[in-house]
Design a protein around this motif. Structure first.
Motif, PDB file in Angstrom:
ATOM      1  N   SER A  63       0.810  -1.222   0.000  1.00 57.33           N
ATOM      2  CA  SER A  63       0.000   0.000   0.000  1.00 57.33           C
ATOM      3  C   SER A  63       0.839   1.266   0.000  1.00 57.33           C
ATOM      4  CB  SER A  63      -0.952   0.002   1.209  1.00 57.33           C
ATOM      5  OG  SER A  63      -0.224  -0.045   2.426  1.00 57.33           O
ATOM      6  N   GLY A  64       1.937   1.276   0.756  1.00 57.28           N
ATOM      7  CA  GLY A  64       2.803   2.448   0.757  1.00 57.28           C
ATOM      8  C   GLY A  64       3.388   2.706  -0.609  1.00 57.28           C
ATOM      9  N   LEU A  65       3.722   1.617  -1.318  1.00 59.53           N
ATOM     10  CA  LEU A  65       4.291   1.759  -2.659  1.00 59.53           C
ATOM     11  C   LEU A  65       3.241   2.253  -3.653  1.00 59.53           C
ATOM     12  CD1 LEU A  65       6.398  -1.530  -2.655  1.00 59.53           C
ATOM     13  CD2 LEU A  65       7.147   0.793  -2.120  1.00 59.53           C
ATOM     14  N   VAL A  66       1.999   1.809  -3.484  1.00 52.71           N
ATOM     15  CA  VAL A  66       0.917   2.315  -4.331  1.00 52.71           C
ATOM     16  C   VAL A  66       0.707   3.808  -4.062  1.00 52.71           C
ATOM     17  CG1 VAL A  66      -1.541   2.143  -4.875  1.00 52.71           C
ATOM     18  CG2 VAL A  66      -0.214   0.068  -4.452  1.00 52.71           C
ATOM     19  N   GLY A  67       0.798   4.203  -2.793  1.00 52.79           N
ATOM     20  CA  GLY A  67       0.694   5.621  -2.458  1.00 52.79           C
ATOM     21  C   GLY A  67       1.801   6.437  -3.092  1.00 52.79           C
ATOM     22  N   ILE A  68       3.023   5.896  -3.096  1.00 49.85           N
ATOM     23  CA  ILE A  68       4.133   6.588  -3.751  1.00 49.85           C
ATOM     24  C   ILE A  68       3.863   6.744  -5.239  1.00 49.85           C
ATOM     25  CG2 ILE A  68       6.593   6.444  -4.345  1.00 49.85           C
ATOM     26  CD1 ILE A  68       7.046   5.005  -1.706  1.00 49.85           C
ATOM     27  N   PHE A  69       3.268   5.728  -5.846  1.00 52.40           N
ATOM     28  CA  PHE A  69       2.898   5.804  -7.263  1.00 52.40           C
ATOM     29  C   PHE A  69       1.964   6.989  -7.514  1.00 52.40           C
ATOM     30  CE2 PHE A  69      -0.506   4.857 -10.295  1.00 52.40           C
ATOM     31  CZ  PHE A  69       0.223   4.778 -11.478  1.00 52.40           C
ATOM     32  N   VAL A  70       0.907   7.086  -6.726  1.00 53.58           N
ATOM     33  CA  VAL A  70      -0.062   8.169  -6.918  1.00 53.58           C
ATOM     34  C   VAL A  70       0.570   9.521  -6.588  1.00 53.58           C
ATOM     35  CG1 VAL A  70      -2.296   9.099  -6.195  1.00 53.58           C
ATOM     36  CG2 VAL A  70      -1.993   6.624  -6.438  1.00 53.58           C
ATOM     37  N   GLY A  71       1.312   9.586  -5.476  1.00 56.94           N
ATOM     38  CA  GLY A  71       1.944  10.841  -5.085  1.00 56.94           C
ATOM     39  C   GLY A  71       2.948  11.340  -6.097  1.00 56.94           C
ATOM     40  N   GLY A  72       3.794  10.428  -6.595  1.00 56.35           N
ATOM     41  CA  GLY A  72       4.771  10.826  -7.600  1.00 56.35           C
ATOM     42  C   GLY A  72       4.118  11.242  -8.900  1.00 56.35           C
ATOM     43  N   LEU A  73       3.119  10.479  -9.332  1.00 58.40           N
ATOM     44  CA  LEU A  73       2.464  10.736 -10.609  1.00 58.40           C
ATOM     45  C   LEU A  73       1.779  12.096 -10.641  1.00 58.40           C
ATOM     46  CD1 LEU A  73       2.050   9.046 -13.237  1.00 58.40           C
ATOM     47  CD2 LEU A  73      -0.205   8.448 -12.345  1.00 58.40           C
ATOM     48  N   ILE A  74       1.154  12.480  -9.532  1.00 56.49           N
ATOM     49  CA  ILE A  74       0.361  13.711  -9.499  1.00 56.49           C
ATOM     50  C   ILE A  74       1.126  14.882  -8.884  1.00 56.49           C
ATOM     51  CG2 ILE A  74      -1.722  14.788  -8.570  1.00 56.49           C
ATOM     52  CD1 ILE A  74      -3.036  12.021  -8.639  1.00 56.49           C
ATOM     53  N   LEU A  75       1.768  14.644  -7.745  1.00 55.62           N
ATOM     54  CA  LEU A  75       2.305  15.753  -6.967  1.00 55.62           C
ATOM     55  C   LEU A  75       3.647  16.270  -7.488  1.00 55.62           C
ATOM     56  CD1 LEU A  75       1.203  14.587  -3.415  1.00 55.62           C
ATOM     57  CD2 LEU A  75       0.101  16.216  -4.949  1.00 55.62           C
ATOM     58  N   PHE A 116      -1.110   3.938   2.820  1.00 57.02           N
ATOM     59  CA  PHE A 116      -1.290   4.570   1.514  1.00 57.02           C
ATOM     60  C   PHE A 116      -1.050   6.076   1.608  1.00 57.02           C
ATOM     61  CE2 PHE A 116      -4.025   6.925  -1.415  1.00 57.02           C
ATOM     62  CZ  PHE A 116      -3.574   6.434  -2.639  1.00 57.02           C
ATOM     63  N   LEU A 117      -1.592   6.726   2.648  1.00 55.12           N
ATOM     64  CA  LEU A 117      -1.403   8.165   2.828  1.00 55.12           C
ATOM     65  C   LEU A 117       0.074   8.506   3.040  1.00 55.12           C
ATOM     66  CD1 LEU A 117      -4.448   9.082   5.099  1.00 55.12           C
ATOM     67  CD2 LEU A 117      -4.145   9.599   2.662  1.00 55.12           C
ATOM     68  N   LEU A 118       0.772   7.682   3.802  1.00 51.99           N
ATOM     69  CA  LEU A 118       2.200   7.897   3.994  1.00 51.99           C
ATOM     70  C   LEU A 118       2.944   7.754   2.672  1.00 51.99           C
ATOM     71  CD1 LEU A 118       2.674   6.012   7.375  1.00 51.99           C
ATOM     72  CD2 LEU A 118       3.210   8.424   6.973  1.00 51.99           C
ATOM     73  N   GLY A 119       2.558   6.766   1.892  1.00 52.36           N
ATOM     74  CA  GLY A 119       3.171   6.596   0.577  1.00 52.36           C
ATOM     75  C   GLY A 119       2.906   7.782  -0.327  1.00 52.36           C
ATOM     76  N   LEU A 120       1.706   8.340  -0.244  1.00 46.98           N
ATOM     77  CA  LEU A 120       1.355   9.516  -1.037  1.00 46.98           C
ATOM     78  C   LEU A 120       2.324  10.670  -0.741  1.00 46.98           C
ATOM     79  CD1 LEU A 120      -1.135  10.192  -2.966  1.00 46.98           C
ATOM     80  CD2 LEU A 120      -2.054  11.443  -1.010  1.00 46.98           C
ATOM     81  N   ALA A 121       2.594  10.898   0.539  1.00 45.48           N
ATOM     82  CA  ALA A 121       3.500  11.973   0.934  1.00 45.48           C
ATOM     83  C   ALA A 121       4.941  11.670   0.526  1.00 45.48           C
ATOM     84  CB  ALA A 121       3.414  12.197   2.441  1.00 45.48           C
ATOM     85  N   ILE A 122       5.336  10.397   0.623  1.00 40.03           N
ATOM     86  CA  ILE A 122       6.680  10.013   0.199  1.00 40.03           C
ATOM     87  C   ILE A 122       6.843  10.241  -1.298  1.00 40.03           C
ATOM     88  CG2 ILE A 122       8.257   8.058  -0.092  1.00 40.03           C
ATOM     89  CD1 ILE A 122       7.093   6.909   2.516  1.00 40.03           C
ATOM     90  N   GLY A 123       5.826   9.852  -2.071  1.00 45.82           N
ATOM     91  CA  GLY A 123       5.879  10.057  -3.521  1.00 45.82           C
ATOM     92  C   GLY A 123       6.008  11.516  -3.892  1.00 45.82           C
TER      93      GLY A 123
END
Length: 444
Positions: A63-75, A116-123
């Protein structure tokens, strides 16, 4: 456009400001590595307590890696639009809050959401921190200072394993303390980052040249200037990372990064289980071996940090791919070897995989101009996490279905694929200015 000055920020000597920005930027990757690393020892303890199914364990691990995917792609794209400084603080705030909330979870789905939220911020932090540091750093020291970021990522990862190992004695709540402990470094880095100036290159790319010059002179003195700026830079647009020569560069940085992290995260997320499958059952040897391997990874960064500015970018990426491939191949072909041999090969994999990892924050930042730098970095981050998430999700099923030997051989094949792609596609950017490195030329 050319700004005339005695000393451009590309040529200026390293000073206290450079090291301060490097330290503040590196604090984010330290938290990133810690947050991603601490889940492995925590999962081993919390799985029976929460009664998690193999599917839920795999989902939480990925889940963290999926969050990084979304965070990197958008942010990453958002960072190119609104600037580096504001995003630089927001992501650390998410780290701190979500880390604390992990302590109170009672069901698997709650932890899944928080990871997932943590991954989003990491991304988001990957393109934010590295772009900001890149745009302040002189060419001769860019490789070293960007490498410090990945050094601290691995430091965070290593510390997480050590902390997790030490917290095993905390009893049934040990996993809660493990996961919540990431709030401590996150809060410290958040406090340090407050007040960081905006990137002068980003300001200049948006036509705010006077603001950019003010920041440059405040940081480096009255004789400092922006230096040469591209006369016709591409506008900030997602499409521009897929146009012309930048499409080839986007494919390259995404592919090598994906092939580097897929076996890394798959193996490291479930490191204790992987080592137990390799017959390291005695006591806590699997946990201890995982912690020591992360220290070997940290050691691998040190020579690479300096070699990248001496022998160049290509060798630091290409040859570690080959070495790690052979280390995993030997493990896969002889999984019943003595424990010392298995651990030695595992440590070789950890050392050289980490050594080449400095390149996935150097290449994306050097090969793209300011206007699309964070966008490209974010996209490459996202693509790498597709592989990492898939690998992490599938590893438990691969162990159960095919066994440890074939699983390690599959990981070795990914490393060999990275060697081939890097051999044919990796450019050499050592000693080039950002303008030179990010300008597409024929054959580059």
């Amino acid at each position: 456009m050319k700004a005339h000055s005695a000393t451009s920020i590309e040529e200026i000597s390293l000073n206290r400001f450079h090291w301060k920005i490097a330290a503040y930027s590196a604090g984010g990757p330290f938290c990133d590595g810690y947050i991603l690393g601490i889940i492995a020892p925590a999962l081993a303890v919390l799985t029976p307590q929460l009664g998690l199914s193999p599917l839920m364990v795999s989902l939480i691990g990925a889940s963290g890696l999926v969050g990084i995917f979304v965070g990197g792609l958008i942010l990453g794209y958002v960072t190119d639009l609104v600037g580096r400084q504001m995003m630089y603080v927001i992501d650390l705030s998410i780290f701190a809050v979500a880390s604390v909330l992990q302590f109170f979870v009672g069901e698997g789905w709650q932890l899944l959401v928080l990871r997932f939220l943590l991954g989003l911020a990491i991304g988001a932090d990957y393109p934010i921190a590295t772009a900001l540091l890149t745009e302040f750093t002189p060419r001769k020291h860019r490789g070293l200072l960007l490498s410090i970021n990945i050094f601290f990522w691995w430091a965070g990862y290593a510390v997480a394993y050590v902390v997790g190992y030490l917290m095993l004695g905390f009893g049934e709540s040990s996993w809660r303390w493990m996961l919540a402990s990431s709030a401590v470094p996150s809060a410290i880095v958040l406090a340090l980052r407050l007040g960081t100036p905006e990137s002068p290159r980003w300001l200049a790319s948006k036509g705010r040249v006077e603001e950019a010059l003010t920041i440059v002179k405040q940081a480096f003195g009255e004789s400092a200037d922006l230096g040469d700026l591209p006369p016709d830079p591409p506008r900030t647009s997602y499409a521009n990372i897929f146009r012309g020569g930048y499409a080839k560069r986007t494919i390259f940085v995404s592919a090598f990064w994906m092939l580097q992290v897929t076996p890394l995260f798959a193996i490291y997320t479930f490191a204790p289980k992987v080592l137990e499958a390799l017959n390291l059952h005695e006591g806590n040897l699997a946990y201890l071996g995982s912690a020591i391997a992360s220290l070997f990874a940290l050691a691998g960064i040190v020579p690479a940090m300096f070699l990248v500015g001496v022998i160049g970018r290509r060798p630091v990426l290409i040859w570690p791919f080959l070495i790690t491939g052979f280390a995993l191949l030997i493990i896969g072909m002889a999984p019943n070897s003595p424990s010392w041999a298995i651990l030695a090969l595992y440590f070789v994999f950890s050392f050289f995989n980490a050594a080449m990892s400095i390149m996935y924050w150097i290449y994306p930042n050097e090969l793209f101009p300011t206007e699309i730098r964070a966008t490209a970095m974010g996209f490459a981050t996202a693509m790498s996490r597709v592989g990492a998430a898939v690998g992490t999700f599938l590893l438990p099923f691969s162990l159960a279905t095919f066994g440890i030997g074939p699983t390690m051989i599959i990981a070795a094949v990914l490393c060999f694929a990275g060697f081939v792609i890097s051999w044919f596609m990796a450019p050499e950017t050592k000693d080039l200015s950002l303008e030179e490195a990010s300008t597409v030329r024929k054959g580059v």
